[in-house]
Structure formats: C-alpha cells, structure tokens
Scaffold this motif. Sequence first.
Motif, PDB file in Angstrom:
ATOM      1  N   TYR A  30     -18.209 110.267  48.545  1.00  0.00           N
ATOM      2  CA  TYR A  30     -19.497 110.435  47.868  1.00  0.00           C
ATOM      3  C   TYR A  30     -20.375 111.426  48.623  1.00  0.00           C
ATOM      4  O   TYR A  30     -20.939 112.352  48.036  1.00  0.00           O
ATOM      5  CB  TYR A  30     -20.221 109.089  47.713  1.00  0.00           C
ATOM      6  N   HIS A  31     -20.515 111.229  49.919  1.00  0.00           N
ATOM      7  CA  HIS A  31     -21.390 112.103  50.718  1.00  0.00           C
ATOM      8  C   HIS A  31     -20.894 113.545  50.724  1.00  0.00           C
ATOM      9  O   HIS A  31     -21.683 114.487  50.696  1.00  0.00           O
ATOM     10  CB  HIS A  31     -21.561 111.562  52.132  1.00  0.00           C
ATOM     11  N   THR A  32     -19.600 113.716  50.750  1.00  0.00           N
ATOM     12  CA  THR A  32     -19.044 115.068  50.714  1.00  0.00           C
ATOM     13  C   THR A  32     -19.307 115.708  49.358  1.00  0.00           C
ATOM     14  O   THR A  32     -19.744 116.863  49.281  1.00  0.00           O
ATOM     15  CB  THR A  32     -17.538 115.047  51.030  1.00  0.00           C
ATOM     16  N   ALA A  33     -19.077 114.964  48.283  1.00  0.00           N
ATOM     17  CA  ALA A  33     -19.349 115.489  46.937  1.00  0.00           C
ATOM     18  C   ALA A  33     -20.833 115.803  46.783  1.00  0.00           C
ATOM     19  O   ALA A  33     -21.201 116.828  46.206  1.00  0.00           O
ATOM     20  CB  ALA A  33     -18.905 114.482  45.875  1.00  0.00           C
ATOM     21  N   ARG A  34     -21.678 114.961  47.332  1.00  0.00           N
ATOM     22  CA  ARG A  34     -23.127 115.175  47.251  1.00  0.00           C
ATOM     23  C   ARG A  34     -23.536 116.458  47.969  1.00  0.00           C
ATOM     24  O   ARG A  34     -24.414 117.184  47.523  1.00  0.00           O
ATOM     25  CB  ARG A  34     -23.870 113.982  47.843  1.00  0.00           C
ATOM     26  N   SER A  35     -22.868 116.758  49.058  1.00  0.00           N
ATOM     27  CA  SER A  35     -23.217 117.971  49.800  1.00  0.00           C
ATOM     28  C   SER A  35     -22.827 119.236  49.039  1.00  0.00           C
ATOM     29  O   SER A  35     -23.385 120.301  49.275  1.00  0.00           O
ATOM     30  CB  SER A  35     -22.566 117.963  51.188  1.00  0.00           C
ATOM     31  N   GLU A  41     -24.739 113.069  38.285  1.00  0.00           N
ATOM     32  CA  GLU A  41     -23.734 113.020  37.220  1.00  0.00           C
ATOM     33  C   GLU A  41     -22.517 113.880  37.572  1.00  0.00           C
ATOM     34  O   GLU A  41     -21.383 113.517  37.267  1.00  0.00           O
ATOM     35  CB  GLU A  41     -24.315 113.415  35.849  1.00  0.00           C
ATOM     36  N   ASP A  42     -22.737 115.004  38.237  1.00  0.00           N
ATOM     37  CA  ASP A  42     -21.616 115.841  38.678  1.00  0.00           C
ATOM     38  C   ASP A  42     -20.815 115.134  39.778  1.00  0.00           C
ATOM     39  O   ASP A  42     -19.588 115.195  39.804  1.00  0.00           O
ATOM     40  CB  ASP A  42     -22.114 117.193  39.194  1.00  0.00           C
ATOM     41  N   ILE A  43     -21.529 114.473  40.672  1.00  0.00           N
ATOM     42  CA  ILE A  43     -20.880 113.734  41.755  1.00  0.00           C
ATOM     43  C   ILE A  43     -19.994 112.632  41.164  1.00  0.00           C
ATOM     44  O   ILE A  43     -18.836 112.473  41.560  1.00  0.00           O
ATOM     45  CB  ILE A  43     -21.923 113.140  42.725  1.00  0.00           C
ATOM     46  N   ALA A  44     -20.552 111.899  40.205  1.00  0.00           N
ATOM     47  CA  ALA A  44     -19.788 110.819  39.567  1.00  0.00           C
ATOM     48  C   ALA A  44     -18.542 111.366  38.876  1.00  0.00           C
ATOM     49  O   ALA A  44     -17.453 110.777  38.980  1.00  0.00           O
ATOM     50  CB  ALA A  44     -20.665 110.066  38.570  1.00  0.00           C
ATOM     51  N   ASP A  45     -18.681 112.500  38.181  1.00  0.00           N
ATOM     52  CA  ASP A  45     -17.525 113.120  37.520  1.00  0.00           C
ATOM     53  C   ASP A  45     -16.461 113.517  38.539  1.00  0.00           C
ATOM     54  O   ASP A  45     -15.267 113.283  38.330  1.00  0.00           O
ATOM     55  CB  ASP A  45     -17.950 114.354  36.719  1.00  0.00           C
ATOM     56  N   ILE A  76     -12.593 118.147  46.995  1.00  0.00           N
ATOM     57  CA  ILE A  76     -13.165 119.488  47.142  1.00  0.00           C
ATOM     58  C   ILE A  76     -12.709 120.383  45.996  1.00  0.00           C
ATOM     59  O   ILE A  76     -13.502 121.148  45.446  1.00  0.00           O
ATOM     60  CB  ILE A  76     -12.833 120.079  48.530  1.00  0.00           C
ATOM     61  N   ASN A  77     -11.455 120.271  45.601  1.00  0.00           N
ATOM     62  CA  ASN A  77     -10.971 121.051  44.450  1.00  0.00           C
ATOM     63  C   ASN A  77     -11.719 120.660  43.178  1.00  0.00           C
ATOM     64  O   ASN A  77     -12.102 121.529  42.384  1.00  0.00           O
ATOM     65  CB  ASN A  77      -9.465 120.864  44.252  1.00  0.00           C
ATOM     66  N   GLU A  78     -11.940 119.374  42.972  1.00  0.00           N
ATOM     67  CA  GLU A  78     -12.681 118.918  41.782  1.00  0.00           C
ATOM     68  C   GLU A  78     -14.129 119.406  41.821  1.00  0.00           C
ATOM     69  O   GLU A  78     -14.667 119.844  40.798  1.00  0.00           O
ATOM     70  CB  GLU A  78     -12.648 117.388  41.667  1.00  0.00           C
ATOM     71  N   CYS A  79     -14.758 119.332  42.970  1.00  0.00           N
ATOM     72  CA  CYS A  79     -16.135 119.808  43.106  1.00  0.00           C
ATOM     73  C   CYS A  79     -16.213 121.309  42.816  1.00  0.00           C
ATOM     74  O   CYS A  79     -17.137 121.767  42.132  1.00  0.00           O
ATOM     75  CB  CYS A  79     -16.674 119.525  44.509  1.00  0.00           C
ATOM     76  N   ASN A  80     -15.250 122.054  43.314  1.00  0.00           N
ATOM     77  CA  ASN A  80     -15.235 123.498  43.067  1.00  0.00           C
ATOM     78  C   ASN A  80     -15.044 123.806  41.589  1.00  0.00           C
ATOM     79  O   ASN A  80     -15.635 124.758  41.071  1.00  0.00           O
ATOM     80  CB  ASN A  80     -14.153 124.176  43.906  1.00  0.00           C
ATOM     81  N   LYS A  81     -14.252 123.004  40.883  1.00  0.00           N
ATOM     82  CA  LYS A  81     -14.091 123.191  39.436  1.00  0.00           C
ATOM     83  C   LYS A  81     -15.410 122.954  38.715  1.00  0.00           C
ATOM     84  O   LYS A  81     -15.769 123.705  37.804  1.00  0.00           O
ATOM     85  CB  LYS A  81     -13.032 122.232  38.871  1.00  0.00           C
ATOM     86  N   ILE A  82     -16.113 121.910  39.110  1.00  0.00           N
ATOM     87  CA  ILE A  82     -17.400 121.602  38.474  1.00  0.00           C
ATOM     88  C   ILE A  82     -18.399 122.720  38.727  1.00  0.00           C
ATOM     89  O   ILE A  82     -19.109 123.150  37.817  1.00  0.00           O
ATOM     90  CB  ILE A  82     -17.930 120.237  38.956  1.00  0.00           C
TER      91      ILE A  82
END
Length: 177
Positions: A30-35, A41-45, A76-82
């Motif tokens: 969570y904290h990594t996605a938040r950063s 909503e993006d973090i949850a996705d 990290i790959n998912e976050c980069n896609k978003i």
Amino acid sequence: MNLTEQVLLAKQGDREAFIAVVKQVESSLYHTARSILKKEEDIADALQETILKAFKSLHSLREPQFFKTWMFRILINECNKIVANRSRNVLMDEFPIQLSLSPKDELIDLRDAVERLDEQQRLVIVLHYFEDMPLRQVAEILEISESAAKMRLSRARNNLMEKLHTFREGKIHYGSI
C-alpha cells in the motif's frame, strides 16, 4: 510458520496460506503504491490487480523466499500501467490557486517531502528506508544493478535534503510540486 513456508503452501493451492502471505506484505505494498499513485482509487486498483495477478501466477514463482520482491515487482508494473493510462489533463480543482506557507507548512512531514521526489528517486527511498529493504533487493525489484540503486539512493537523499531546505526557507517552486 515463516513466509517461505506459507508461500510453498500457497503454491500447492492453499488459499488461506496465500491470504496470510498477502496480509504480511499488504501494508508495505500500500505505502509503495501510494508513493507512486497518490489517489486512493488508483492505489486500490493497483493493489487489487497485483494480488489477482500474483494469485493467478503463483505457480510461476521459482524461489518462494523472493515472494515479497516478486510482489513488489508486480505492484510497480501495475502502478506504471495506471500512470501511463491516466489522463494528462489537470483539473482546475486540483491546481493550487494560491500557495502560501503557514507555520504548519514549516513542519513538513518527511513523507510529504519524499512524495515530491521524482518517481525513480521516490521508489528507491520508499523501498530502502520505509520498507527496510537492502539495496540488493531494491535493485532486484527495480530491475537495475546494485550500483545504479546506490546512485539513485544518493541522488534521492541529496534532492530530499535540498527540498527540505527549500521548505524550511519558505521557497516553494511550482516545478517542485
């Protein structure tokens, strides 16, 4: 039972073991996605997709002791896609109309300063300091050499010190927001 043993059980189809290992890393994820993403909503996705992909491809994990590293790489790959799919438009209600420093602003949180770093530097700080990962593991997650991770960490610390100094002086530049 340690994480590696639970991962082995999960690989054998034990859903409860998979839930247990995800719960062990969910806060860090969570904290990594938040950063990276900032918006809840993006973090949850990103977290949902990460967990789903990990569950579906758990059989492909060759080294159970690297489960946490593997999960971070998926995240990290998912976050980069978003981020890539996000609209480039800035809504007017998200744009700061007036930027002023109050006494409260002088007590800027370290995490806020870290979040103002560019993504590469922010990730290396979050993984190394906030998630307490050794540089070798940070390098594996980011798919870079250990020396590149050290260089990014050094640059990130320098930029962080500069940002903290700038905040304390009361000088905020729109480019650094």
